[in-house]
Design a protein around this motif. Structure first.
Motif: not given
Length: 433
Positions: A159-168, A369-376, A401-403
């Motif tokens: 609930q605290g996350v607008r969007e997330a970016f992950v690198t490695g 599996a139910r995630n609604e936060v945009p993630v790349a 999640l987009r890779t």
């Protein structure tokens, strides 16, 4: 709130009091430090926040000078918060001086158990609410272990996350510590063999060095013991974009006429091997894989126990059979707590952490599996530190999640790409790609 200017940026310091144990909010408090960075001239603008979660464990946040590295891209759109995760940098420190003040080894181990991703995420949530209020959201950028923390964040506080970016940093959600290292040793072997192909002379240099280390005790300038196995861990360098070249230049200065090892060489080796500036990395490294539902027996020095299954990493066998000596990678071994003066006082506590059997789970596969936060996520094709297969499995397990799978960069792509990696992820989240 101290504020100062760098070229193109305005930087403000923030310090927060947080509970050591978030389940006991009125109990012992520690400090967590964070550095706010905003583009010059934009300090009064209502910009969205981007929280940066550093790699590690036990890594402090970057110390930027102006709009360097990925910050240049981030500051176009965000107000950035660089967090010194608990126990690191300017946050309440954990090291050989402070930890013994907690009491005996059992007390130290209990204290250290509060320095994993679950506690880090709760710190972040406290800070978010202070900055943005209960309903406010911010963006996350997680590099390496910071990506592990991001998955924990999406599991327990989405609930605290607008969007997330992950690198490695897409960890295996249900991987035992033993499985992590069984996958790691072959990756490391590929990197070492590629290095010897690039620099064939280095295979002979490494053999000469480890043979000498078998024949005599060698002390580093700070008093640590340089064993053959300790020297092998320089393979850690091979997971970065210029690591092979860095290792080669180090090796070419290993000897001088008339002395076993050049002082300059030993000083460089110590700079790479010492845990003086990052003891939590060693103490907590295997604990970041501990989850009671996955590994109820604890971590138990998994890198060491699994190593016997890969005899090509045995120094004495390589010397006896005239084979290239393989270096190792991101593995922590119990003997490090005897050879490194920065770790020696923490050895008993580290052993207790290795035996602990009740680590709370760090990820909630159902929530992901139910995630609604945009993630790349950027996944590096042959990442030496985080298994690509595990990362792809996790990517398929996080809804939406987009890779971006790339072999253009190694694990440090975020830092060395001049903002291109971050820009790609931002565009992915925004649907521009």
């Amino acid at each position: 709130m101290p504020t100062h200017r760098h070229p193109g940026t305005l930087i403000s310091d923030h310090t927060f009091r947080v509970p050591l144990d978030h389940a006991d909010p009125t109990g012992e408090q520690i400090e967590v430090y964070a550095r706010e960075v905003v583009a010059a001239g934009a300090q009064r603008e209502s910009l969205p926040w981007l929280l940066f979660l550093q790699g590690g464990p036990g890594g402090r946040s970057p110390r930027p000078v102006g709009r360097d590295e990925w910050l240049d891209r981030a500051l176009d759109d965000y107000r950035v918060l660089l967090l010194d995760q608990r126990g690191t940098g300017r946050s309440t420190p954990v090291d050989r001086h402070t930890l013994p003040l907690r009491g005996d080894a059992a007390a130290q181990a209990r204290y250290l158990a509060y320095f994993r991703a679950d506690s880090i995420v709760r710190d972040c949530e406290l800070i978010r609410r202070e900055f943005l209020g209960n309903a406010g959201q911010w963006s996350l950028l997680g590099q390496s272990y910071g990506g592990f923390c991001t998955l924990t964040y999406l599991s327990y506080a989405p609930q605290g996350v607008r969007e997330a970016f992950v690198t490695g940093g897409l960890a295996g959600l249900r991987r035992t510590p033993e499985a992590v290292y069984r996958a790691a040793y072959p990756r490391v072997q590929r990197k070492v063999e590629a290095h010897y192909t690039r620099y064939p002379q280095d295979a002979d240099t490494v053999r000469t060095v480890v043979r000498r280390l078998r024949e005599q005790e060698v002390r580093l300038p700070g008093g640590g013991v340089l064993t053959a196995e300790a020297f092998q861990t320089l393979g850690m360098l091979l997971g970065t974009g210029n690591g092979s070249h860095t290792l080669h230049y180090l090796l070419e200065e290993s000897t001088l006429p008339g002395v076993p090892f050049a002082d300059a060489f030993l000083a460089q080796v110590e700079r790479h091997l010492s845990f003086t500036g990052r003891p939590l990395y060693a103490v907590l490294h295997e604990s970041i894989y501990g989850q009671r539902s996955v590994s109820p027996h604890g971590t138990r020095w998994a890198a060491q126990s699994v190593r016997a299954e890969f005899p090509r990493f045995d120094v004495d066998r390589a010397l006896a059979e005239n084979l290239p000596v393989l270096l190792t990678g991101e593995m922590i071994y119990p003997w490090m707590f005897a050879t490194d003066p920065a770790l020696a006082p923490l050895a008993e506590a580290a052993d207790l952490l290795a035996e602990r059997e009740d680590w709370p789970d760090l990820y909630d596969p159902g929530q992901l599996a139910r995630n609604e936060v945009p993630v790349a996520a950027a996944i590096y094709h042959d990442d030496m530190y985080v298994d690509t297969g595990d990362s792809l499995d996790t990517a398929r397990s996080v809804r939406g999640l987009r890779t971006w799978v790339t072999d253009e960069y190694e694990h440090d792509g975020l830092r060395v790409s001049g903002g291109r990696v971050l820009d790609r992820l931002i565009r992915l989240v925004r649907g521009e790609l």
